[in-house]
Scaffold this motif. Structure first.
Motif, short mmCIF file in Angstrom:
data_model
loop_
_atom_site.label_atom_id
_atom_site.label_comp_id
_atom_site.label_asym_id
_atom_site.label_seq_id
_atom_site.Cartn_x
_atom_site.Cartn_y
_atom_site.Cartn_z
N GLY A 83 0.78 -1.24 0.00
CA GLY A 83 0.00 0.00 0.00
C GLY A 83 0.80 1.28 0.00
O GLY A 83 0.29 2.34 0.34
N HIS A 84 2.08 1.22 -0.42
CA HIS A 84 2.97 2.39 -0.37
C HIS A 84 3.21 3.05 -1.72
O HIS A 84 4.27 3.63 -1.94
CB HIS A 84 4.33 1.99 0.23
CG HIS A 84 4.28 1.73 1.70
ND1 HIS A 84 3.94 2.68 2.62
CD2 HIS A 84 4.52 0.61 2.40
CE1 HIS A 84 3.98 2.17 3.82
NE2 HIS A 84 4.33 0.90 3.72
N THR A 85 2.31 2.96 -2.64
CA THR A 85 2.35 3.59 -3.97
C THR A 85 3.28 2.93 -4.97
O THR A 85 3.23 3.27 -6.13
CB THR A 85 2.70 5.10 -3.94
OG1 THR A 85 4.09 5.27 -3.63
CG2 THR A 85 1.83 5.86 -2.99
N GLY A 86 4.10 2.01 -4.59
CA GLY A 86 5.00 1.35 -5.53
C GLY A 86 5.02 -0.14 -5.30
O GLY A 86 4.19 -0.70 -4.57
N THR A 87 6.00 -0.80 -5.94
CA THR A 87 6.11 -2.26 -5.81
C THR A 87 7.46 -2.68 -5.25
O THR A 87 7.88 -3.82 -5.39
CB THR A 87 5.88 -2.93 -7.17
OG1 THR A 87 6.80 -2.39 -8.12
CG2 THR A 87 4.44 -2.73 -7.65
N SER A 88 8.16 -1.76 -4.60
CA SER A 88 9.44 -2.10 -3.97
C SER A 88 9.19 -2.86 -2.67
O SER A 88 8.33 -2.50 -1.87
CB SER A 88 10.24 -0.83 -3.64
OG SER A 88 10.55 -0.13 -4.81
N ASN A 89 9.97 -3.93 -2.48
CA ASN A 89 9.88 -4.68 -1.23
C ASN A 89 10.45 -3.84 -0.09
O ASN A 89 11.30 -2.99 -0.30
CB ASN A 89 10.67 -5.99 -1.33
CG ASN A 89 10.11 -6.90 -2.39
OD1 ASN A 89 8.93 -6.85 -2.72
ND2 ASN A 89 10.96 -7.75 -2.93
N LEU A 90 9.99 -4.09 1.12
CA LEU A 90 10.50 -3.41 2.31
C LEU A 90 10.97 -4.44 3.31
O LEU A 90 10.24 -5.40 3.59
CB LEU A 90 9.43 -2.54 2.95
CG LEU A 90 8.98 -1.29 2.19
CD1 LEU A 90 7.82 -0.63 2.90
CD2 LEU A 90 10.13 -0.32 2.05
N ASN A 91 12.18 -4.26 3.85
CA ASN A 91 12.67 -5.18 4.88
C ASN A 91 12.70 -4.52 6.25
O ASN A 91 13.43 -4.93 7.14
CB ASN A 91 14.04 -5.75 4.50
CG ASN A 91 15.09 -4.67 4.32
OD1 ASN A 91 14.83 -3.50 4.57
ND2 ASN A 91 16.27 -5.06 3.88
N TYR A 92 11.87 -3.48 6.41
CA TYR A 92 11.68 -2.79 7.68
C TYR A 92 10.25 -2.26 7.69
O TYR A 92 9.67 -2.04 6.63
CB TYR A 92 12.68 -1.63 7.84
CG TYR A 92 12.56 -0.60 6.75
CD1 TYR A 92 11.68 0.49 6.88
CD2 TYR A 92 13.28 -0.72 5.56
CE1 TYR A 92 11.54 1.41 5.86
CE2 TYR A 92 13.14 0.20 4.54
CZ TYR A 92 12.27 1.27 4.70
OH TYR A 92 12.11 2.18 3.68
N PRO A 93 9.65 -2.05 8.85
CA PRO A 93 8.29 -1.52 8.88
C PRO A 93 8.25 -0.06 8.46
O PRO A 93 9.11 0.72 8.84
CB PRO A 93 7.85 -1.69 10.33
CG PRO A 93 9.01 -2.20 11.08
CD PRO A 93 10.16 -2.40 10.16
#
Length: 195
Positions: free
Chosen positions: A7-17
């Motif tokens: 839900g953050h406008t893109g498709t990049s993975n996140l390894n932190y909250p």
């Protein structure tokens, strides 16, 4: 996050909250507080949220219309669902959301306070309770059984109640069943039955 399910406008993975709101606590949901979030779908994840006014928001994978926004476009931010028959004033409040997904084959069912059942998404074995296998991309009220649009029953069934009081999905993807409990205590089921 390949389909925007974070839900953050893109498709990049996140390894932190990372805060979903990107600012004020309610900025992603039209300035309203969120009361519940549901997610499902394994690698093809999608999400639904209900805000304090009872509005439905959806984001993530949408290849089979499981978000119910009238498209099959993936959504990388929470999107208000206000399309098609879902805006029916007699629908009632959302009481329960059930999501069923295995791989990309995914569906959503919603039970409302008026005992109605609304479905969208993949439907290859007929678990949408509509006597067909048509995939939907907008929330549509079931046409057969409890929770349907004006009680109707298939020719090989006895009549039960018009009101659904609970729903469950079992199985996954192409192997799903939708179970319904009516207010007379009867249990109904539709969907895959190969075993």
């Amino acid at each position: 996050n390949g389909y925007g399910q974070l839900g953050h406008t893109g498709t990049s993975n996140l390894n932190y909250p990372k805060r979903l709101d990107d600012g004020t606590p309610t900025s992603r949901f039209g300035g309203k507080a969120v009361e519940g979030i549901w997610s499902a779908g394994q690698e093809y994840a999608w999400c639904h949220a209900v805000d304090e006014d009872g509005d439905l928001w959806s984001w993530g994978y949408n290849g089979y219309g499981q978000l119910g926004d009238g498209t099959t476009t993936n959504r990388a931010v929470p999107t208000l669902i206000d399309t098609g028959t879902w805006v029916d004033a007699t629908r009632g409040e959302i009481r329960k959301i059930q999501m069923c997904g295995g791989g990309s084959y995914s569906s959503t069912a919603i039970l409302t306070s008026t005992g109605q059942i609304w479905v969208t998404g993949y439907n290859a074995q007929g678990w949408h309770c509509m006597d067909n296998t048509t995939t939907l991309n907008v929330f549509t009220r079931c046409t057969f059984g409890p929770g349907s649009d004006g009680w109707s029953v298939h020719a090989d069934n006895v009549v039960g109640s018009t009101k659904a009081v609970n729903i469950w999905y079992t199985g996954n993807g192409n192997h799903a069943n939708l179970w319904i409990r009516d207010d007379l205590g009867y249990t109904w089921v539709a969907g895959r039955n190969h075993y």
